[in-house]
Scaffold this motif. Structure first.
Motif, PDB file in Angstrom:
ATOM      1  N   UNK A 122      23.847 -47.812 -18.934  1.00  0.00           N
ATOM      2  CA  UNK A 122      23.512 -46.631 -18.123  1.00  0.00           C
ATOM      3  C   UNK A 122      23.340 -45.405 -19.007  1.00  0.00           C
ATOM      4  N   UNK A 123      24.238 -45.247 -19.991  1.00  0.00           N
ATOM      5  CA  UNK A 123      24.121 -44.104 -20.897  1.00  0.00           C
ATOM      6  C   UNK A 123      22.808 -44.190 -21.666  1.00  0.00           C
ATOM      7  N   UNK A 124      22.466 -45.389 -22.132  1.00  0.00           N
ATOM      8  CA  UNK A 124      21.210 -45.567 -22.867  1.00  0.00           C
ATOM      9  C   UNK A 124      20.021 -45.208 -21.973  1.00  0.00           C
ATOM     10  N   UNK A 125      20.113 -45.620 -20.707  1.00  0.00           N
ATOM     11  CA  UNK A 125      19.002 -45.347 -19.790  1.00  0.00           C
ATOM     12  C   UNK A 125      18.822 -43.854 -19.545  1.00  0.00           C
ATOM     13  N   UNK A 126      19.915 -43.154 -19.255  1.00  0.00           N
ATOM     14  CA  UNK A 126      19.755 -41.721 -18.958  1.00  0.00           C
ATOM     15  C   UNK A 126      19.342 -40.930 -20.200  1.00  0.00           C
ATOM     16  N   UNK A 127      19.590 -41.493 -21.389  1.00  0.00           N
ATOM     17  CA  UNK A 127      19.169 -40.796 -22.609  1.00  0.00           C
ATOM     18  C   UNK A 127      17.744 -41.171 -22.992  1.00  0.00           C
ATOM     19  N   UNK A 128      17.118 -42.051 -22.218  1.00  0.00           N
ATOM     20  CA  UNK A 128      15.706 -42.348 -22.422  1.00  0.00           C
ATOM     21  C   UNK A 128      15.399 -43.458 -23.399  1.00  0.00           C
ATOM     22  N   UNK A 129      16.414 -44.219 -23.832  1.00  0.00           N
ATOM     23  CA  UNK A 129      16.138 -45.358 -24.715  1.00  0.00           C
ATOM     24  C   UNK A 129      15.328 -46.408 -23.958  1.00  0.00           C
ATOM     25  N   UNK A 130      14.384 -47.039 -24.663  1.00  0.00           N
ATOM     26  CA  UNK A 130      13.650 -48.141 -24.040  1.00  0.00           C
ATOM     27  C   UNK A 130      14.569 -49.352 -23.990  1.00  0.00           C
ATOM     28  N   UNK A 133      15.024 -50.791 -27.499  1.00  0.00           N
ATOM     29  CA  UNK A 133      15.895 -49.920 -28.305  1.00  0.00           C
ATOM     30  C   UNK A 133      17.351 -50.089 -27.869  1.00  0.00           C
ATOM     31  N   UNK A 137      19.761 -51.399 -30.772  1.00  0.00           N
ATOM     32  CA  UNK A 137      20.566 -50.358 -31.412  1.00  0.00           C
ATOM     33  C   UNK A 137      21.932 -50.159 -30.775  1.00  0.00           C
ATOM     34  N   UNK A 138      22.062 -50.540 -29.516  1.00  0.00           N
ATOM     35  CA  UNK A 138      23.327 -50.251 -28.833  1.00  0.00           C
ATOM     36  C   UNK A 138      24.075 -51.534 -28.460  1.00  0.00           C
TER      37      UNK A 138
END
Lengths: 220, 249
Positions: A122-130, A133, A137-138
Motif C-alpha cells: 500500500x505504501x508503495x502504491x500511494x508513493x507511485x511505484x509501479x 518497481x 525494490x521493496x
C-alpha cells in the motif's frame, strides 16, 4: 581397520574420494544455479492470478514434492532421451535435481513473499511505484532476508541428496566410496565419505550464518 | 480540489459507505471523525484508491479518478490512476516505512524512482523535510532504530517529498502513546498553518477542533454532520453528542 592403519591405502582412498567429490560439487553447484532462479519463476507462476498459469504450476510442485527424487531421476534419465535424444548421465542429474529443488525453493519464496505485510504494497502504491518497481525494490529485497533460513535447510539437504545420483551410476563421491567398500569389505570408505559431507555442510552453514549477519542491519 | 460524490462501498455485502459525498477546497483542512466502523478510514482509502468503490465519482482537480456508468464504478486506466494518486500523499496509521532502507532512502528513492529526480536534488529535499519534522540528524538510521513517533514523522516527510497537492492522514496517532502523539500532531499543526490542503481521519477530537477548518462526522456509513468546529459543536447532532460523551469518559 584396513585404511586408517595404513597411510598408503588411506592416501589412495582420499585421492579417489576427492576425485568423486569433484562430481558431487558440480551436482551441488549446477542444481543451485538452475533451481534458485527457476524457483522464483515457479513461485511467481504459482501466485499468478490466472488459473491457466497457477494451476499447472501447482501441479508441477505437487509432482516434484510428492514423489521421490530418485524416481524423478530415473524418469529424466530413461524417458527424456526418447524425446530429445541421448543425454549424458550427469546432465540428467542436473535436470532432475534442478527441477526438483526449484519446486521446494518456489514454495519457500512464496511463503516469504506472502509474509511481507500488505502495508508495504500500500505504501508503495500511494508513493507511485509501479508494480515491477514495487516487487524488485521493496518486496524482493525483504523476502531474501526472510527466506535465508529455510533456503539454508534445503541447501544442506541438497549436499546429502547428491548421493542419489548413485542410482543412475554417476561416479560421484558416494558411489566411489560404495565401490571401495564392496571391493575391500570394509565400511571405512563410506564413513570417510560421511566426513566429507559433514565438512561440506559445515562450510554451507558458515556461509549462511555470514549471509544472515549481513542482513541483520535492519529488522521489521 | 477534491470531490467525492455518491460513494458506495460494500465489504462482503455489508454496506460501509452509503452514498457519501465530500469535497475539499484548496488550502482547507478537513477532519473526519467518528466511531470505529463508521466508514471514515474506508472513505479516505477509497479516495486514495487503496480500496475500490462500488459506485460514485471521485475527481481530483479537473481529473476523474473514477466515475460511474449505469451504477457501476469505472476507473481511469492504470497509468492515469498512478499519476492521479501522486497528487495525494498518504500517511498510514502503522507508518509503513520501508524497513530495509535508511530514513534518507525512504525519502529519496520514491523521488528518484517515481518522479525521476536526481539523487542530489532528492537528498536536498529529503534533508530539508527531515529537519522540518525535527529529524535532521536521523537520515542514516533505519526505521527500526526510531520510536513510533519518529517513524510517523518520517512517514509524513516521505509523503511530502513527492509534493502532493493534498495530504491524507489515516489515524496518524492511533498507534502512539500520548507523548509521541503530541510530537506528530505538532508537525501536522505546522502544516495546517502553512495552508496545506489536508484530509485527516482522527480520533483526536481536541486536535480536530483546533486545526480543522471543517469537521465531518461520520456515523454508520453516512456523513451525519459537518461544518466548522463551532457549527458542528452547536449543531446538536444526537449521534455526535453521544460520540463526544463517550470520548469524555
Amino acid at each position: 581397520m584396513q585404511y586408517l592403519n595404513d597411510p598408503e591405502r588411506l592416501m589412495k582412498l582420499l585421492t579417489q574420494l576427492t576425485h568423486g567429490f569433484g562430481t558431487t560439487l558440480s551436482i551441488f553447484a549446477m542444481t543451485l544455479i538452475i533451481s534458485l532462479p527457476l524457483g522464483m519463476i515457479v513461485a511467481l507462476g504459482r501466485m499468478s492470478r490466472h488459473k491457466l498459469i497457477s494451476a499447472p504450476v501447482s501441479f508441477y510442485i505437487l509432482i516434484m514434492r510428492g514423489t521421490p527424487l530418485m524416481l524423478q531421476l530415473f524418469a529424466v534419465y530413461f524417458f527424456l532421451p526418447r524425446l530429445i535424444g541421448p543425454i549424458p548421465r550427469l546432465n540428467a542429474v542436473y535436470i532432475a535435481f534442478g527441477l526438483n529443488y526449484a519446486a521446494y525453493f518456489a514454495e519457500i519464496y512464496r511463503g516469504g513473499i506472502m509474509s511481507i505485510p500488505p502495508g508495504q504494497y500500500e505504501a508503495a502504491q500511494v508513493l507511485g511505484f509501479t508494480r515491477s518497481q514495487t516487487f524488485m525494490r521493496i518486496i524482493l529485497p525483504q523476502t531474501v532476508k526472510r527466506v535465508l533460513l529455510p533456503v539454508s535447510n534445503e541447501v544442506i539437504t541438497l549436499v546429502k541428496d547428491t548421493s542419489l545420483a548413485t542410482a543412475i551410476a554417476v561416479s560421484e563421491m558416494f558411489l566411489t566410496a560404495k565401490n571401495m567398500t564392496s571391493s575391500s569389505g570394509s565400511v571405512e570408505p563410506l564413513f570417510i565419505a560421511g566426513v566429507f559431507y559433514l565438512l561440506m555442510n559445515a562450510v554451507v552453514t558458515a556461509f549462511f550464518n555470514f549471509l544472515t549477519n549481513r542482513f541483520n542491519y535492519y529488522h521489521d | 480540489m477534491l470531490s467525492a460524490s455518491h460513494i458506495r462501498k460494500t465489504f462482503d455485502g455489508a454496506e460501509v459507505l452509503r452514498d457519501v459525498s465530500l469535497s475539499v477546497k484548496e488550502g482547507e483542512v478537513v477532519a473526519i471523525i467518528g466511531r470505529s466502523g463508521s466508514g471514515k478510514s474506508t472513505l479516505l482509502r477509497c479516495i486514495n484508491h487503496l480500496e475500490k468503490i462500488d459506485s460514485g465519482e471521485i475527481t481530483i482537480g479537473k481529473d476523474t479518478l473514477v466515475s460511474s456508468v449505469d451504477g457501476k464504478a469505472v476507473y481511469a486506466p492504470q497509468d492515469r490512476l498512478r499519476a492521479l494518486c501522486l497528487k495525494m500523499g498518504f500517511v498510514f496509521q502503522s507508518y509503513n516505512l520501508f524497513p530495509h532502507w535508511t530514513v534518507l532512502d525512504n525519502l529519496c528513492i520514491p523521488q528518484t524512482a517515481v518522479l525521476h529526480r536526481s539523487r542530489r536534488e532528492a537528498e536536498k529535499k529529503a534533508l530539508a523535510l527531515l529537519s522540518r519534522v525535527g529529524l535532521g540528524d536521523r537520515g542514516s538510521a533505519y526505521p527500526c532504530q526510531l520510536s513510533g513517533g519518529q517513524q510517523q514523522r518520517v512517514a509524513i516527510a516521505r509523503a511530502l517529498a513527492l509534493d502532493p497537492e493534498i495530504l491524507c492522514f489515516d489515524e496518524p496517532t492511533s498507534a502512539l502513546d500520548p507523548e509521541l502523539t503530541r510530537e506528530v500532531l505538532t508537525v501536522i499543526r505546522d502544516l495546517a498553518k502553512e495552508k496545506h490542503t489536508m484530509l485527516i481521519v482522527t480520533h483526536e477530537m481536541k486536535f480536530a477542533r483546533e486545526v480543522a477548518d471543517r469537521i465531518v462526522f461520520m456515523h454508520e456509513g453516512v456523513i451525519a454532520a459537518q461544518g466548522t468546529p463551532d457549527e458542528i459543536m452547536k449543531g446538536g447532532n444526537e449521534q455526535l453528542l453521544a460520540f463526544m460523551g463517550d470520548l469524555d469518559q
